[in-house]
Design a protein around this motif. Structure first.
Motif, PDB file in Angstrom:
ATOM      1  N   PHE A 202      -5.268  33.565  -3.215  1.00  0.00           N
ATOM      2  CA  PHE A 202      -5.868  32.328  -3.688  1.00  0.00           C
ATOM      3  C   PHE A 202      -4.994  31.155  -3.290  1.00  0.00           C
ATOM      4  CE2 PHE A 202      -7.664  35.338  -6.909  1.00  0.00           C
ATOM      5  CZ  PHE A 202      -8.978  35.224  -6.491  1.00  0.00           C
ATOM      6  N   ILE A 203      -5.638  30.033  -2.981  1.00  0.00           N
ATOM      7  CA  ILE A 203      -4.890  28.884  -2.460  1.00  0.00           C
ATOM      8  C   ILE A 203      -4.056  28.208  -3.544  1.00  0.00           C
ATOM      9  CG2 ILE A 203      -6.672  28.445  -0.724  1.00  0.00           C
ATOM     10  CD1 ILE A 203      -7.435  25.943  -2.435  1.00  0.00           C
ATOM     11  N   LYS A 204      -3.056  27.483  -3.102  1.00  0.00           N
ATOM     12  CA  LYS A 204      -2.268  26.613  -3.973  1.00  0.00           C
ATOM     13  C   LYS A 204      -2.408  25.182  -3.439  1.00  0.00           C
ATOM     14  CE  LYS A 204       1.075  30.280  -4.956  1.00  0.00           C
ATOM     15  NZ  LYS A 204       2.509  30.686  -4.879  1.00  0.00           N
ATOM     16  N   GLY A 205      -3.633  24.806  -3.174  1.00  0.00           N
ATOM     17  CA  GLY A 205      -3.917  23.578  -2.456  1.00  0.00           C
ATOM     18  C   GLY A 205      -3.837  22.322  -3.287  1.00  0.00           C
ATOM     19  N   PRO A 206      -4.344  21.206  -2.745  1.00  0.00           N
ATOM     20  CA  PRO A 206      -4.267  19.905  -3.415  1.00  0.00           C
ATOM     21  C   PRO A 206      -5.150  19.854  -4.655  1.00  0.00           C
ATOM     22  CG  PRO A 206      -5.641  19.753  -1.460  1.00  0.00           C
ATOM     23  CD  PRO A 206      -5.027  21.106  -1.444  1.00  0.00           C
ATOM     24  N   ARG A 207      -4.873  18.861  -5.500  1.00  0.00           N
ATOM     25  CA  ARG A 207      -5.687  18.682  -6.702  1.00  0.00           C
ATOM     26  C   ARG A 207      -7.127  18.378  -6.329  1.00  0.00           C
ATOM     27  NH1 ARG A 207      -4.167  14.014 -10.970  1.00  0.00           N
ATOM     28  NH2 ARG A 207      -4.506  12.749  -9.106  1.00  0.00           N
ATOM     29  N   ILE A 208      -7.324  17.541  -5.326  1.00  0.00           N
ATOM     30  CA  ILE A 208      -8.658  17.213  -4.835  1.00  0.00           C
ATOM     31  C   ILE A 208      -8.651  17.255  -3.305  1.00  0.00           C
ATOM     32  CG2 ILE A 208     -10.393  15.391  -4.583  1.00  0.00           C
ATOM     33  CD1 ILE A 208      -9.652  14.408  -7.340  1.00  0.00           C
ATOM     34  N   ALA A 209      -9.614  17.965  -2.739  1.00  0.00           N
ATOM     35  CA  ALA A 209      -9.872  17.925  -1.307  1.00  0.00           C
ATOM     36  C   ALA A 209     -11.360  17.624  -1.173  1.00  0.00           C
ATOM     37  CB  ALA A 209      -9.528  19.252  -0.645  1.00  0.00           C
ATOM     38  N   ALA A 210     -11.689  16.429  -0.721  1.00  0.00           N
ATOM     39  CA  ALA A 210     -13.085  15.999  -0.666  1.00  0.00           C
ATOM     40  C   ALA A 210     -13.396  15.444   0.720  1.00  0.00           C
ATOM     41  CB  ALA A 210     -13.358  14.930  -1.727  1.00  0.00           C
ATOM     42  N   VAL A 211     -14.646  15.618   1.125  1.00  0.00           N
ATOM     43  CA  VAL A 211     -15.088  15.053   2.400  1.00  0.00           C
ATOM     44  C   VAL A 211     -16.445  14.394   2.204  1.00  0.00           C
ATOM     45  CG1 VAL A 211     -13.837  16.806   3.722  1.00  0.00           C
ATOM     46  CG2 VAL A 211     -16.253  17.142   3.227  1.00  0.00           C
ATOM     47  N   THR A 212     -16.689  13.338   2.939  1.00  0.00           N
ATOM     48  CA  THR A 212     -18.000  12.701   2.970  1.00  0.00           C
ATOM     49  C   THR A 212     -18.507  12.715   4.406  1.00  0.00           C
ATOM     50  OG1 THR A 212     -17.086  10.467   3.303  1.00  0.00           O
ATOM     51  CG2 THR A 212     -17.457  11.194   1.026  1.00  0.00           C
ATOM     52  N   GLY A 213     -19.829  12.862   4.540  1.00  0.00           N
ATOM     53  CA  GLY A 213     -20.408  12.914   5.874  1.00  0.00           C
ATOM     54  C   GLY A 213     -21.889  13.185   5.820  1.00  0.00           C
ATOM     55  N   PRO A 214     -22.471  13.654   6.926  1.00  0.00           N
ATOM     56  CA  PRO A 214     -23.928  13.731   7.041  1.00  0.00           C
ATOM     57  C   PRO A 214     -24.574  14.974   6.449  1.00  0.00           C
ATOM     58  CG  PRO A 214     -22.908  14.316   9.125  1.00  0.00           C
ATOM     59  CD  PRO A 214     -21.803  13.885   8.226  1.00  0.00           C
ATOM     60  N   SER A 215     -23.808  15.986   6.074  1.00  0.00           N
ATOM     61  CA  SER A 215     -24.409  17.249   5.655  1.00  0.00           C
ATOM     62  C   SER A 215     -23.592  17.881   4.533  1.00  0.00           C
ATOM     63  CB  SER A 215     -24.480  18.213   6.848  1.00  0.00           C
ATOM     64  OG  SER A 215     -24.612  19.548   6.427  1.00  0.00           O
ATOM     65  N   ALA A 216     -24.270  18.243   3.430  1.00  0.00           N
ATOM     66  CA  ALA A 216     -23.558  18.859   2.313  1.00  0.00           C
ATOM     67  C   ALA A 216     -23.082  20.262   2.659  1.00  0.00           C
ATOM     68  CB  ALA A 216     -24.448  18.888   1.068  1.00  0.00           C
TER      69      ALA A 216
ATOM     70  N   LEU B 241     -22.207  21.475   5.678  1.00  0.00           N
ATOM     71  CA  LEU B 241     -21.005  21.339   6.502  1.00  0.00           C
ATOM     72  C   LEU B 241     -19.854  20.755   5.684  1.00  0.00           C
ATOM     73  CD1 LEU B 241     -22.492  20.079   9.871  1.00  0.00           C
ATOM     74  CD2 LEU B 241     -21.163  22.168   9.530  1.00  0.00           C
ATOM     75  N   GLY B 242     -20.194  19.825   4.783  1.00  0.00           N
ATOM     76  CA  GLY B 242     -19.166  19.248   3.917  1.00  0.00           C
ATOM     77  C   GLY B 242     -18.507  20.295   3.048  1.00  0.00           C
ATOM     78  N   ASP B 243     -19.290  21.229   2.501  1.00  0.00           N
ATOM     79  CA  ASP B 243     -18.709  22.309   1.703  1.00  0.00           C
ATOM     80  C   ASP B 243     -17.711  23.120   2.529  1.00  0.00           C
ATOM     81  OD1 ASP B 243     -20.143  21.617  -0.513  1.00  0.00           O
ATOM     82  OD2 ASP B 243     -21.348  23.441  -0.604  1.00  0.00           O
ATOM     83  N   ALA B 244     -18.095  23.427   3.759  1.00  0.00           N
ATOM     84  CA  ALA B 244     -17.210  24.197   4.636  1.00  0.00           C
ATOM     85  C   ALA B 244     -15.934  23.422   4.944  1.00  0.00           C
ATOM     86  CB  ALA B 244     -17.943  24.568   5.919  1.00  0.00           C
ATOM     87  N   TRP B 245     -16.090  22.145   5.287  1.00  0.00           N
ATOM     88  CA  TRP B 245     -14.918  21.344   5.643  1.00  0.00           C
ATOM     89  C   TRP B 245     -14.015  21.094   4.438  1.00  0.00           C
ATOM     90  CZ3 TRP B 245     -13.031  21.315  10.101  1.00  0.00           C
ATOM     91  CH2 TRP B 245     -13.803  21.209  11.253  1.00  0.00           C
ATOM     92  N   SER B 246     -14.583  20.859   3.257  1.00  0.00           N
ATOM     93  CA  SER B 246     -13.723  20.617   2.093  1.00  0.00           C
ATOM     94  C   SER B 246     -12.927  21.864   1.740  1.00  0.00           C
ATOM     95  CB  SER B 246     -14.550  20.144   0.885  1.00  0.00           C
ATOM     96  OG  SER B 246     -15.392  21.163   0.387  1.00  0.00           O
ATOM     97  N   THR B 247     -13.524  23.047   1.947  1.00  0.00           N
ATOM     98  CA  THR B 247     -12.779  24.292   1.736  1.00  0.00           C
ATOM     99  C   THR B 247     -11.632  24.404   2.731  1.00  0.00           C
ATOM    100  OG1 THR B 247     -14.743  25.422   0.891  1.00  0.00           O
ATOM    101  CG2 THR B 247     -12.954  26.807   1.694  1.00  0.00           C
TER     102      THR B 247
END
Length: 245
Positions: A199-213, A215-221
Motif C-alpha cells: 500500500f502506498i505512503k503517498g501525499p495527503r492529496i493527489a488530484a488532477v483536473t482534465g477532460p475525462s473522469a 482518465l483522471g482516476d487513472a492519472w490521480s492514482t
C-alpha cells in the motif's frame, strides 16, 4: 463500485414545467451507472470483468466498443506512467493483449486478472455526464464517492464554473465542462504501488483536473503512487499535490 453517486441538475425557473423530464434524464444517468457497476464489478461472478478473468487466458474475449476503449485508456496510462497505474492483479499490464482489429482482450500468461476499480468509477461518471448532455442538460454536477467529479457547464451566477473544495485542506478547484479526480491519504490502504505490491505512503492529496473522469482516476492514482506528476503526463492535465505536514 462500492460508493455513492449523486447528480445535481440545475434548471432555470422558466424550465420548471419540464421538471418531470429532468428527473427522467437524471434517472437514466443513474441507470447507466448501475449497468456499469454490474458489468465491471471484479467481485460479481456474472460480470463482464469476471468473464474476462475466467476466459481470456484460454481464448480472446470480444468486447463492446465502450469496454475495449476503457481498457485501451488503462493500458495507455500504465505505459505513460511507467507502470504506476496498473489494473492487473498478477503479472502486469504488459501481459494483457488488446487486439484493436478484432476488439478482443486476452491474457499472455497464467495467474493474471484485471480489476477496473481504479478507473471504473470515473468511467461511470463520464457516461452519466454524457447522458445528461445528450438529453439537453447544460448545467449539472456528477460525482462518485466525492473523489470523481464531472461538471457540465457552469451554475447560474457563476460563469467560471462549479467550485469544489478538497478535504481536508479546503483547497478549491473550479470546474466548467471539466472533471476532477482525487486520490487522498484516506485511500492509502486501497491503493497499491504496482512496483512493490505494498500500500502506498503517498501525499495527503493527489488530484488532477482534465477532460475525462476515467482518465483522471487513472492519472490521480499514478500521481499518488509516485508522489509527483508523471513525466509523460500530457499538458492538458493539471495536478494538485499536497504533502502531509
Amino acid at each position: 463500485m462500492g460508493t455513492r453517486f449523486e447528480i445535481v441538475i440545475e434548471t432555470a425557473a422558466a424550465e420548471s414545467q419540464h421538471d418531470v423530464h429532468w428527473r427522467a434524464v437524471g434517472e437514466a444517468a443513474i441507470a447507466e451507472i448501475e449497468r456499469l457497476h454490474r458489468q465491471l464489478s471484479f467481485f460479481a461472478k456474472d460480470s463482464l470483468v469476471s468473464h474476462i478473468n475466467r476466459t481470456a487466458l484460454s481464448a480472446p474475449v470480444r468486447l463492446d466498443v465502450d469496454t475495449f476503449s476503457l481498457l485501451q485508456d488503462a493500458q495507455a496510462v500504465w505505459r505513460l506512467s511507467d507502470g504506476a497505474f496498473d489494473v492487473t492483479r498478477g503479472s502486469g499490464m504488459d501481459r494483457v493483449i488488446l487486439d484493436e482489429n478484432a476488439r478482443t482482450v486476452s491474457f499472455g500468461c497464467d495467474g493474471i486478472s484485471i480489476d477496473l476499480g481504479g478507473i471504473a468509477k470515473g468511467h461511470a461518471v463520464d457516461r452519466a455526464a454524457a447522458i445528461l448532455r445528450e438529453h439537453g442538460v447544460t448545467r449539472a454536477l456528477v460525482h462518485g464517492g466525492t473523489s470523481s467529479v464531472a461538471a457540465v457547464g457552469s451554475p447560474a451566477g457563476s460563469p467560471q464554473g462549479w467550485t469544489i473544495a478538497l478535504a481536508p485542506s479546503g483547497t478549491t478547484v473550479t470546474l466548467s465542462d471539466e472533471t476532477l479526480s482525487v486520490s487522498s491519504g484516506a485511500m492509502r490502504e486501497h491503493i497499491v504501488d504496482p512496483s512493490t505490491g505494498a500500500f502506498i505512503k503517498g501525499p495527503r492529496i493527489a488530484a488532477v483536473t482534465g477532460p475525462s473522469a476515467r482518465l483522471g482516476d487513472a492519472w490521480s492514482t499514478a500521481v499518488a503512487v509516485l508522489g509527483a506528476r508523471p513525466a509523460r503526463m500530457d499538458s492538458e492535465w493539471q495536478t494538485i499535490i499536497e504533502a502531509y505536514d
